[in-house]
Design an enzyme around this catalytic site. Structure first.
Site, PDB file in Angstrom:
ATOM      1  N   GLY A   6       0.833  -1.202   0.000  1.00 45.44           N
ATOM      2  CA  GLY A   6       0.000   0.000   0.000  1.00 45.44           C
ATOM      3  C   GLY A   6       0.864   1.248   0.000  1.00 45.44           C
ATOM      4  O   GLY A   6       0.521   2.276   0.561  1.00 45.44           O
ATOM      5  N   GLY A   9      -0.393   4.916  -1.095  1.00 47.39           N
ATOM      6  CA  GLY A   9      -1.496   5.575  -0.371  1.00 47.39           C
ATOM      7  C   GLY A   9      -1.005   6.817   0.366  1.00 47.39           C
ATOM      8  O   GLY A   9       0.171   7.183   0.287  1.00 47.39           O
ATOM      9  N   ARG A  34      -1.339  -0.667  -8.400  1.00 55.97           N
ATOM     10  CA  ARG A  34      -1.153  -0.059  -9.723  1.00 55.97           C
ATOM     11  C   ARG A  34       0.077  -0.660 -10.423  1.00 55.97           C
ATOM     12  O   ARG A  34       0.979  -1.170  -9.774  1.00 55.97           O
ATOM     13  CB  ARG A  34      -0.998   1.438  -9.580  1.00 55.97           C
ATOM     14  CG  ARG A  34      -0.074   1.793  -8.432  1.00 55.97           C
ATOM     15  CD  ARG A  34      -0.183   3.229  -7.989  1.00 55.97           C
ATOM     16  NE  ARG A  34       0.093   4.150  -9.086  1.00 55.97           N
ATOM     17  CZ  ARG A  34      -0.521   5.315  -9.213  1.00 55.97           C
ATOM     18  NH1 ARG A  34      -1.444   5.702  -8.351  1.00 55.97           N
ATOM     19  NH2 ARG A  34      -0.249   6.112 -10.221  1.00 55.97           N
ATOM     20  N   TYR A 139     -14.785  -0.761   9.067  1.00 53.71           N
ATOM     21  CA  TYR A 139     -13.358  -0.428   9.199  1.00 53.71           C
ATOM     22  C   TYR A 139     -12.920  -0.579  10.653  1.00 53.71           C
ATOM     23  O   TYR A 139     -11.913  -1.239  10.953  1.00 53.71           O
ATOM     24  CB  TYR A 139     -13.159   1.007   8.720  1.00 53.71           C
ATOM     25  CG  TYR A 139     -11.809   1.606   8.942  1.00 53.71           C
ATOM     26  CD1 TYR A 139     -11.629   2.642   9.863  1.00 53.71           C
ATOM     27  CD2 TYR A 139     -10.707   1.189   8.213  1.00 53.71           C
ATOM     28  CE1 TYR A 139     -10.382   3.223  10.047  1.00 53.71           C
ATOM     29  CE2 TYR A 139      -9.454   1.771   8.389  1.00 53.71           C
ATOM     30  CZ  TYR A 139      -9.310   2.794   9.305  1.00 53.71           C
ATOM     31  OH  TYR A 139      -8.074   3.371   9.491  1.00 53.71           O
TER      32      TYR A 139
HETATM   33  C1  VAH Z   1     -10.352   7.279   8.365  1.00 50.87           C
HETATM   34  N1  VAH Z   1      -8.267   8.511   8.056  1.00 50.87           N
HETATM   35  O1  VAH Z   1     -10.923   8.331   8.431  1.00 50.87           O
HETATM   36  C2  VAH Z   1      -8.829   7.273   8.570  1.00 50.87           C
HETATM   37  C3  VAH Z   1      -8.496   7.150  10.027  1.00 50.87           C
HETATM   38  C4  VAH Z   1      -9.049   7.962  12.327  1.00 50.87           C
HETATM   39  C5  VAH Z   1      -9.300   8.122  10.896  1.00 50.87           C
HETATM   40  O2  VAH Z   1      -8.636   5.855  10.456  1.00 50.87           O
HETATM   41  O3  VAH Z   1     -10.936   6.263   8.139  1.00 50.87           O
END
Ligand code: VAH
Length: 314
Positions: A6, A9, A34, A139
């Site tokens: 990654g 990124g 990519r 997430y």
């Molecule tokens: C997100 N930038 O917004 C990431 C991060 C705490 C935020 O994990 O998902």
């Protein structure tokens, strides 16, 4: 040699650049989905890699004699809500693939967690290292489960995997990729070109944030410190500052007095509301000497100074 998964990124770009500076360009292999690396990374070795392809991963480990992996590939919070099963699959399967390689080949592994592991019933102020964690984004769920797996592989197999719970990261070299804190990067881009900024969070949404150089320094300091200093094997809380969209807009007005912001909260407001407002990172400060450098004032100065140099004015 070090492999960055990654690498193209937002965080990967800056970590790759810094590690190449410290360890030598040829010793840091960048990899991403990519075919070719982004411009900033064309100097050094690059491999196209989809980390969901276990065989391709093993071939690269062998080819470059890799003994350290920074595994940064993931679907972030906002994007994850739009594609829950893929987000879970990528975030979890890829981590297990890398942890497995830690049993025999890898000396050290870095894997990022996030304040997203905290949920609506986590104490919001000065959130402790160990507390109630009931994330309600895919997430956050994947990052919490990932932390459990990291500690499991350390306890059971002695895998030296290290991790940080990043706040929102803000930098000027690479754009963020689908997070809830991305507004704090976009706002500077709009201010520089004199455009009004429409914020997808409400004006009083307080979130923990950090300048990218602080995050990169914390990551490398954690990876370089002696193993016995790493007392947290799930993931360390890490903090620098907290601010609301209203506060960052006011700070920007010290440079651009006419800067205008409007608020139009979208689905990301619910995600932001589930996260803490501030974080207690005393464990990181006590265990391996973490100390942030950038507050909101310094962040704004450095973002504006550097973005002015990089944005082409038509
Ligand atoms: C997100 N930038 O917004 C990431 C991060 C705490 C935020 O994990 O998902």
């Amino acid at each position: 040699k070090i492999l960055i998964i990654g690498a193209c990124g937002q965080l990967g770009t800056e970590l790759t650049l810094k590690l190449r500076e410290l360890k030598g360009t040829e010793n840091v292999i960048a990899s991403d989905l990519r075919d070719e690396p982004i411009d900033l990374l064309t100097e050094g070795p690059y491999e196209k890699l989809n980390i969901m392809n276990k065989e391709a991963f093993q071939i690269i480990l062998e080819k470059h004699q890799i003994n350290q992996v920074y595994h940064l590939a993931a679907v972030l919070s906002a994007k994850g809500e739009q594609n829950p099963h893929f987000a879970w699959q990528l975030n979890m399967e890829s981590l297990l693939t890398v942890l497995e390689a830690g049993k025999d080949r890898l000396k050290k592994i870095y894997w990022p967690s996030s304040i997203a592991v905290f949920g609506p019933d986590t104490p919001k102020e000065n959130t402790p290292q160990n507390t109630v964690m009931s994330p309600n984004t895919v997430y956050g769920i994947s990052k919490l489960a990932g932390e459990r797996w990291c500690e499991y592989y350390f306890e059971k197999y002695g895998v030296d995997v290290r991790s940080l719970r990043y706040p929102g990261l803000i930098g000027y070299k690479a754009m963020p990729g689908g997070g809830t804190t991305d507004y704090a990067v976009d706002i500077y881009h709009k201010a520089i070109v004199g455009e009004k900024f429409e914020c997808f969070l409400s004006e009083n949404s307080m979130l923990p944030m950090m300048y990218m150089d602080d995050a990169v320094k914390a990551t490398i300091d954690l990876m370089e410190t002696d193993a016995e200093n790493v007392k947290v094997r799930s993931s360390y809380n890490l903090a620098a500052m907290s601010f609301t969209p209203k506060e960052i807009a006011e700070e920007i007005r010290n440079h651009y007095p006419d800067f205008e912001i409007t608020y139009n909260p979208d689905f990301r407001q619910k995600i932001a509301d589930s996260w803490p407002g501030s974080i207690d990172d005393s464990a990181a400060r006590n265990n391996w000497g973490w100390q942030h450098k950038y507050g909101l004032k310094e962040l704004t100065e450095t973002m504006i100074t550097n973005l002015k140099d990089t944005i082409v004015f038509d």
